[in-house]
Write a protein that holds these residues in place. Sequence first.
Motif, short mmCIF file in Angstrom:
data_model
loop_
_atom_site.label_atom_id
_atom_site.label_comp_id
_atom_site.label_asym_id
_atom_site.label_seq_id
_atom_site.Cartn_x
_atom_site.Cartn_y
_atom_site.Cartn_z
N ARG A 354 0.37 -0.73 -0.18
CA ARG A 354 0.23 0.21 -0.13
C ARG A 354 1.21 1.38 0.09
O ARG A 354 0.43 2.77 -0.59
N GLY A 358 0.59 3.74 -2.79
CA GLY A 358 0.06 5.44 -2.95
C GLY A 358 1.07 6.51 -2.84
O GLY A 358 0.84 6.98 -3.23
N GLU A 369 4.57 16.03 5.88
CA GLU A 369 3.47 16.41 6.86
C GLU A 369 3.78 16.73 8.16
O GLU A 369 3.36 17.68 8.25
N ARG A 402 -0.92 10.71 12.59
CA ARG A 402 -0.90 9.42 12.67
C ARG A 402 -2.02 8.92 11.40
O ARG A 402 -1.27 7.99 10.92
N PRO A 403 -3.27 9.62 11.43
CA PRO A 403 -3.92 9.35 10.31
C PRO A 403 -3.94 9.31 9.18
O PRO A 403 -4.53 8.74 8.07
N LYS A 404 -2.85 10.50 8.29
CA LYS A 404 -2.24 11.04 7.15
C LYS A 404 -1.12 9.06 6.50
O LYS A 404 -1.36 8.26 5.82
N ALA A 406 -1.32 6.24 8.47
CA ALA A 406 -2.00 5.28 8.53
C ALA A 406 -2.36 4.57 7.33
O ALA A 406 -3.07 3.50 6.56
N GLU A 407 -3.04 5.58 6.29
CA GLU A 407 -3.30 5.45 5.52
C GLU A 407 -3.34 5.14 3.78
O GLU A 407 -3.02 3.81 2.63
N TYR A 408 -1.54 4.92 4.79
CA TYR A 408 -0.54 4.56 3.46
C TYR A 408 0.07 3.18 4.42
O TYR A 408 0.96 3.14 3.15
N GLU A 411 2.98 3.17 10.51
CA GLU A 411 2.86 3.26 11.56
C GLU A 411 3.74 4.24 12.42
O GLU A 411 5.13 4.02 12.14
#
Length: 508
Positions: A354, A358, A369, A402-404, A406-408, A411
């Motif tokens: 992923r 991505g 980021e 963290r959430p950004k 995690a999309e790819y 961790e």
Amino acid sequence: MWKTFYIKPNEIGILYHRSDFKKILTAGTYTYFGRHWRVEKFDLNNPEAKIENLELLLRNNTAELQEYLLIVRTNFNETALVRMGQKWVNILPNQLRAFWRGFIEVESHIFNLEENLELPTQFVQQLRGFNFSGLTKIFVNESQIALLYVQNNFVRPLEPGEYAFWTAHKGITHYLMSRLDRNPNFPLEEVLIDKHPEFVATYCAIVETTAQQVANIRYQGKVISILPPTSRKLFWQGVDIEIIDISNDAKLSNALASELVSGLPETVSLSCNNLHVCQVPSQHVGLLYTNKEYQTQLEPGIHAWWVYGRSFETEVIDLRLQNMEVSGQDILSKDKVPLRLNLTAGFRIQDPLRAKNGLSDITGFLYKELQFALRAAVGEQALDRILEDKGAIDNSISQYIRPKAAEYGIEIDSVGVKDIILPGEIKNILGKVVEAEKSAQANVIRRREETAATRSMLNTARVMEDNPVALRLKELEVLERISEKIEKIQVNGSLDSILTELIQINRH
């Protein structure tokens, strides 16, 4: 007029009257009348007769000349060898040569070049040490084979031994090939295969591959050659041939990959242009793409594929915890104070596929980021708040990144501000504030200690007022302190008088 001629024992002569041959004169004395007689003398120590107009003399006097001369005549397709005692001379085609008989043993041998260009073995042995034009000698040792070519056409192999071939009639070439070289390069290999199958069957092993095959050729268990598809090559007999079908799966077995990639240096050099290799360390994972399409993940180890007919790409991704530094970020706080901050973050890739599908640049994405998150967190707070609670910045950045990530499949393990660097003038101001605060705190402590000391002295006075013995002990303590500073004390009277006088002095 008489003419006398003397022929020495080691000489021979030819008698001429005017230009006409008359006879051969051996050793002795000869007398003839007339002035047109002459004798041409020859030293028999040199057996070859250098006679002028030999061809003309032989037309009319062959029988008489042959009694004393060995005549050697070669045609266009003949050569000759002449032995004169221990010496040899060769005679090329289309030549006429003569040699005196009797004084030194002379013998000749004529060879027909149309029948055979090779010199018989007995002559080869006798001619050791002699070199002649028009004659090529070939020596083949026990570890070699020679390939003989006449007019650039292969004739036959030459086993170990000594050979000689006449080159005056036709061009002779040869190639010496080592039998110890198990990966030989045969001259005109395709011609040998197609035109001389008997030679190939006797001495060679032929290896052929189709468009979907690769061949490993081994000798004594070691790979000596790798043949790509649509190839044909000759090897000496005794090799082992392994044909590999790559039509469905071009990947090498683990054992073969280890042998060709990390085996003997000479084996590795053979495979460098034939394989696509990917070495995946422990705690890593590999991604395989064939013809630009994703195929599978690769476990740690050595992986290799035959490169023929396909294009391979591999990428190795580190699954361990990695650190990233975002350094030297100049940011204005909410109250417009310029700050320079250094941020560090720890991350690990959980889903390599992923992440690669991505993101074209994983570290570049995270760096950008983290920059955005740091600027947003610092720009929302005043300097005092930032200095009081750096953890708030860390939490803000962590909640953003963290959430950004995690999309790819990434961790984020930790995020923290390492350094906050203030401008020089802000440092001075903060230093003065801290100094004033510490000075005020010191004054409070000093006043508190003075009050405590006064209270202690008052309590001591009360005790001594009510207890004469305590007063006398205090007097002794004072006396002890005074004596420490005086080198000599003279006492007149008792100790009580001294104490009374000291008390009186203090009162005055």
